[in-house]
Design an enzyme around this catalytic site. Sequence first.
Site, PDB file in Angstrom:
ATOM      1  N   SER A 152       0.920  -0.867   0.235  1.00 52.51           N
ATOM      2  CA  SER A 152      -0.170   0.107  -0.055  1.00 52.51           C
ATOM      3  C   SER A 152       0.822   1.319   0.442  1.00 52.51           C
ATOM      4  O   SER A 152       0.246   2.310  -0.450  1.00 52.51           O
ATOM      5  CB  SER A 152      -1.049   0.090   0.895  1.00 52.51           C
ATOM      6  OG  SER A 152      -2.446  -0.483   0.541  1.00 52.51           O
ATOM      7  N   SER A 179     -10.023   1.517   1.308  1.00 53.96           N
ATOM      8  CA  SER A 179     -11.067   1.039   0.312  1.00 53.96           C
ATOM      9  C   SER A 179      -9.804   0.864  -0.744  1.00 53.96           C
ATOM     10  O   SER A 179      -9.496   2.249  -1.131  1.00 53.96           O
ATOM     11  CB  SER A 179     -12.174   1.448  -0.031  1.00 53.96           C
ATOM     12  OG  SER A 179     -12.225   0.604  -0.852  1.00 53.96           O
TER      13      SER A 179
END
Length: 411
Positions: free
Chosen positions: A107, A213
Amino acid sequence: MTRSAITAFPKKIIANGGVRMPRLLRRAGAAALAVALLSGPATPAHAAAGPDRPELRQALQEIVDSGFVGAQVRVHDERGGWAGSAGARRLGEPARPPLNGRFRVGSSTKTFVATVALQLVAEGRLGLDEPVAAHLPGFGLDRRITLRMLLQHTSGVFAFTGDFYDGTFEPGITWSGKEWVENRFTTYQPEDLVRLSLSKPLRFAPGTDWGYSNTNYVLARLLIEKVTGHSFAVELQRRIVRPLGLRGTVAPGVSPEIPGPHAHAYYRYEEAGQPRTVDVTRQNPSWISAGGDMISTTRDLHTFISALMSGRLLPAPLLAEMRAPHPVAGYGLGLFVQDGTTDSPFPLPACGATVVTHNGGVQGYATMMYSTPDGGRTLTASLTYVDDVAMTQAGPFRQAMQTLVDEAFCD
């Protein structure tokens, strides 16, 4: 990330099945000893040229001794740059991880995506608070959703990696367990990941709440590609990689390879009642797309986050927008702002120093990317380990993070 106990985090961070760092922290580790046995005898930490930092060498060794296969760490501050590695490049082999090896950053990819999107805002090609549906017809996007909401996770869009809705967890694509291991070379198209998410109801009205998300960043990638007419990989090269001289950073698309020197990652699952450990270094990262597919090095991550925070990549007003934290989890636009005013999924420096960060990870790779708000002090690291469904390295990982953050940001 180095406390022995796991603190409570906002439910919406823990709920997301795709952001590996928060989810890694869901459970304390119970199998560190097993991982250590698999790794073989510990290899003493090795440091590169630079000022001697015995406290960092000791922290690095303690991380490997706690059960990680290998680790590479880089710190830049007023004393200069220091890099070290410890443990094993592969299970059962004596060679250490390369000091500046490539790894999957998970991420941490989101900070790169957000930077490219905000550069387009600076050029007047996108509006931060304008609806994005007009640029992405055919998906049926709610017209209230803006670029700011995508980058700050306030769109309410369901996560294709699985998400909570109405108090229950609803799965998305498979990204863990034996099934993922056996199908880890499957190709997913980003449009299909988005359609899967949009087939589910919004978790909340756009702009009214916060919920992490991965879908938000796949939408941001598609928006970048639509507006520029180029792939995200091309825009990344043109706007960030080449100007900063990042030699080990790529957006791999569907390629399963990690180009250049790298340490290996592993996944363990049970088959017929017996544990099986598989090397999962090679995988098709299209399952996570722009939510976490990039490859980089500790040096490149340092160069990038330092340049970003010092104002080399964005004009001051947009950098200020990027560093304005949402009150739920301290998330700005593509990064967490840890100033002690909001709950955080990552450990804060024990001395109270303010840092910005976006850690990440995918199966067997854990990434740390921290900086002071001015870019003058940074910590970047990659830890490799044996992953599993139970997230048994969560406790040791959190302890590793806390130790490194304290050593890097507390005098």
